[in-house]
Design an enzyme around this catalytic site. Structure first.
Site, PDB file in Angstrom:
ATOM      1  CE  LYS A   1     -37.025 -47.943  -0.713  1.00 20.16           C
ATOM      2  NZ  LYS A   1     -35.979 -46.951  -0.332  1.00 20.16           N
ATOM      3  CB  THR A   2     -42.812 -45.004   2.617  1.00 20.94           C
ATOM      4  OG1 THR A   2     -41.863 -46.008   2.910  1.00 20.94           O
ATOM      5  CG2 THR A   2     -44.087 -45.242   3.377  1.00 20.94           C
TER       6      THR A   2
ATOM      7  CG  ASP B   1     -40.598 -50.594   3.536  1.00 26.31           C
ATOM      8  OD1 ASP B   1     -39.933 -50.594   2.478  1.00 26.31           O
ATOM      9  OD2 ASP B   1     -40.336 -49.852   4.497  1.00 26.31           O
TER      10      ASP B   1
ATOM     11  CB  THR C   1     -32.768 -51.368   0.505  1.00 29.34           C
ATOM     12  OG1 THR C   1     -32.926 -52.547   1.285  1.00 29.34           O
ATOM     13  CG2 THR C   1     -33.480 -50.221   1.177  1.00 29.34           C
TER      14      THR C   1
ATOM     15  NE  ARG D   1     -36.590 -42.266   6.881  1.00 29.92           N
ATOM     16  CZ  ARG D   1     -36.764 -43.316   6.100  1.00 29.92           C
ATOM     17  NH1 ARG D   1     -35.731 -44.046   5.724  1.00 29.92           N
ATOM     18  NH2 ARG D   1     -37.970 -43.654   5.708  1.00 29.92           N
TER      19      ARG D   1
HETATM   20  P1  ADP Z   1     -38.135 -44.719   2.044  1.00 29.80           P
HETATM   21  O1  ADP Z   1     -39.505 -45.345   2.068  1.00 29.80           O
HETATM   22  O2  ADP Z   1     -37.495 -44.739   0.681  1.00 29.80           O
HETATM   23  O3  ADP Z   1     -37.216 -45.233   3.110  1.00 29.80           O
HETATM   24  P2  ADP Z   1     -39.601 -42.338   2.843  1.00 29.80           P
HETATM   25  O4  ADP Z   1     -40.622 -42.297   1.753  1.00 29.80           O
HETATM   26  O5  ADP Z   1     -40.072 -42.833   4.169  1.00 29.80           O
HETATM   27  O6  ADP Z   1     -38.318 -43.151   2.358  1.00 29.80           O
HETATM   28  O7  ADP Z   1     -39.006 -40.851   2.961  1.00 29.80           O
HETATM   29  C1  ADP Z   1     -38.327 -40.391   4.109  1.00 29.80           C
HETATM   30  C2  ADP Z   1     -38.685 -38.945   4.385  1.00 29.80           C
HETATM   31  O8  ADP Z   1     -38.104 -38.116   3.384  1.00 29.80           O
HETATM   32  C3  ADP Z   1     -40.187 -38.673   4.368  1.00 29.80           C
HETATM   33  O9  ADP Z   1     -40.643 -38.410   5.650  1.00 29.80           O
HETATM   34  C4  ADP Z   1     -40.391 -37.459   3.511  1.00 29.80           C
HETATM   35  O10 ADP Z   1     -40.770 -36.380   4.328  1.00 29.80           O
HETATM   36  C5  ADP Z   1     -39.030 -37.149   2.924  1.00 29.80           C
HETATM   37  N1  ADP Z   1     -39.056 -37.241   1.446  1.00 29.80           N
HETATM   38  C6  ADP Z   1     -38.777 -38.333   0.708  1.00 29.80           C
HETATM   39  N2  ADP Z   1     -38.846 -38.071  -0.610  1.00 29.80           N
HETATM   40  C7  ADP Z   1     -39.167 -36.766  -0.711  1.00 29.80           C
HETATM   41  C8  ADP Z   1     -39.376 -35.902  -1.838  1.00 29.80           C
HETATM   42  N3  ADP Z   1     -39.234 -36.341  -3.099  1.00 29.80           N
HETATM   43  N4  ADP Z   1     -39.717 -34.631  -1.595  1.00 29.80           N
HETATM   44  C9  ADP Z   1     -39.828 -34.186  -0.308  1.00 29.80           C
HETATM   45  N5  ADP Z   1     -39.629 -34.941   0.786  1.00 29.80           N
HETATM   46  C10 ADP Z   1     -39.304 -36.229   0.603  1.00 29.80           C
END
Ligand code: ADP
Length: 348
Positions: free
Chosen positions: A81-82, A126, A175, A234
């Site tokens: 998401k981030t 977030d 979430t 992640r």
């Molecule tokens: P969330 O915000 O949903 O908790 P993040 O955006 O922080 O998740 O993603 C976590 C990690 O996973 C990031 O550091 C990124 O490197 C990796 N990641 C997430 N989505 C992808 C994607 N579609 N392709 C490649 N790497 C990804």
């Protein structure tokens, strides 16, 4: 693209560190760009539908020279998401200001954020379901009419002032989409769910990360890591880092094979389905002490010495998604697949 980040004060339950989909303190605070995040939509692996919808919206917004409509991204932690918010800012060529709802406790926090927003900027909040009422009410007119309503002074001298804001995009991530109030949810023009990733996409993510970390993985090693990461990028990246540690100690960074991955994963008690000791303990408890269920959440939590919320929100989702556990009106039940898995693990 500039990234401005402010403290993300998450306070959710945690599990075995290596399989915890929540960001670790180093992963979350102050380092929104961990060097592994894809920067552009084309590098963002998987989530085809999400990419298509947002890609069209970005193109249309750029074409009209307008700010992108407000976007709500929801889904389990660690799915990107981030990353997607940062990708959107990059595609739009604007600054992304990152914060999280727990960091916006006082009205002046959200006012400060909004008054500093530049035209077409992207504001990422977030855990947006944790916004307090005052912050939410300040956001409503800001999102809808680009207006910030402020109360100046106190008591009989108090007056309301309205401040016009430039067009901006709010990207909210959560979430728990169900915990969002409906007035807030209704103000997002695009509401998108992120799904767990399939094996093929995860292999592509692991392979991309391996290239970035400059380690060489065999195809089988890559497959193995992708199969154990609970559908979550992640966790895939974190497992790869742990494998790299073992490879580093053994001087084998340029030849990581399946055997080395197995060694590293068993060191962290992660089995081939991506279950850790806590997961197996829950399944074994149901199997050995409750005849496979049904058993109520509170009883199960008490037997395991866990908090029911942790169990429900952290441990169970993956087991449910894997078909190892079912929730019935009478309680939790073990499936045949879970029984087979437990026998397999005992035999190993
Ligand atoms: P969330 O915000 O949903 O908790 P993040 O955006 O922080 O998740 O993603 C976590 C990690 O996973 C990031 O550091 C990124 O490197 C990796 N990641 C997430 N989505 C992808 C994607 N579609 N392709 C490649 N790497 C990804």
């Amino acid at each position: 693209m500039a990234i401005v980040s402010s403290n993300a004060g998450a306070a959710s339950p945690r599990r075995e560190p290596v399989l915890d989909a929540q960001p670790s303190p180093e992963e979350s605070s102050g380092r929104p760009d961990d060097g592994l995040r894809p920067k552009r939509l084309d590098d963002y692996i998987g989530q085809a539908e999400l990419k298509q919808v947002l890609g069209i919206a970005v193109q249309a917004a750029l074409g009209r020279g307008e700010a992108l409509d407000h976007v709500l991204l929801y889904g389990p932690p660690g799915l990107g998401k981030t990353t997607m918010a940062l990708v959107l800012a990059e595609e739009l060529g604007v600054t992304c200001r990152i914060t999280s709802a727990p960091a916006l406790e006082r009205p002046r926090d959200i006012v400060g954020l909004l008054v500093n927003v530049q035209p077409r900027d992207l504001l990422f909040i977030d855990e947006i379901h944790r916004l307090n009422r005052v912050a939410e009410e300040l956001l409503y007119p800001a999102m809808e009419d680009r207006r910030l309503d402020l109360t100046v002074g106190k008591g009989s001298t108090a007056r309301t002032r309205s401040l016009e804001l430039p067009p901006f995009t709010l990207v909210g991530a959560t979430t728990k989409a169900g915990s969002l109030s409906s007035p807030l949810r209704d103000r997002f023009g695009l509401i998108q769910r992120l799904e767990f990733y399939g094996q093929e996409d995860l292999e592509a993510i692991v392979s991309r990360t391996a290239d970035l970390l400059k380690v060489s993985l065999s195809a089988a090693a890559c497959r193995r890591i992708a199969g154990c990461c609970r559908g979550t990028p992640r966790i895939a990246n974190r497992l790869l880092r742990r494998v790299r540690d073992v490879a580093c100690v053994q001087g084998r960074q340029d030849q990581i094979d399946e055997g080395l991955v197995t060694q590293a994963l068993s060191l962290h008690r992660v089995d081939h389905r991506g279950l850790d000791a806590g997961d197996r303990r829950l399944l074994a408890q149901l199997d050995q002490h409750h005849g496979g269920g049904p058993v109520g959440l509170d009883t199960l939590a008490a037997a395991l010495g866990e908090d029911p919320t942790t169990l429900e929100s952290v441990v169970e989702p993956f087991l449910l998604q894997q078909g190892l556990l079912v929730r019935t009106p009478r309680g939790r039940m073990l499936t045949d697949a879970a029984r087979d898995h437990l026998r397999e693990q005992e035999a190993a």
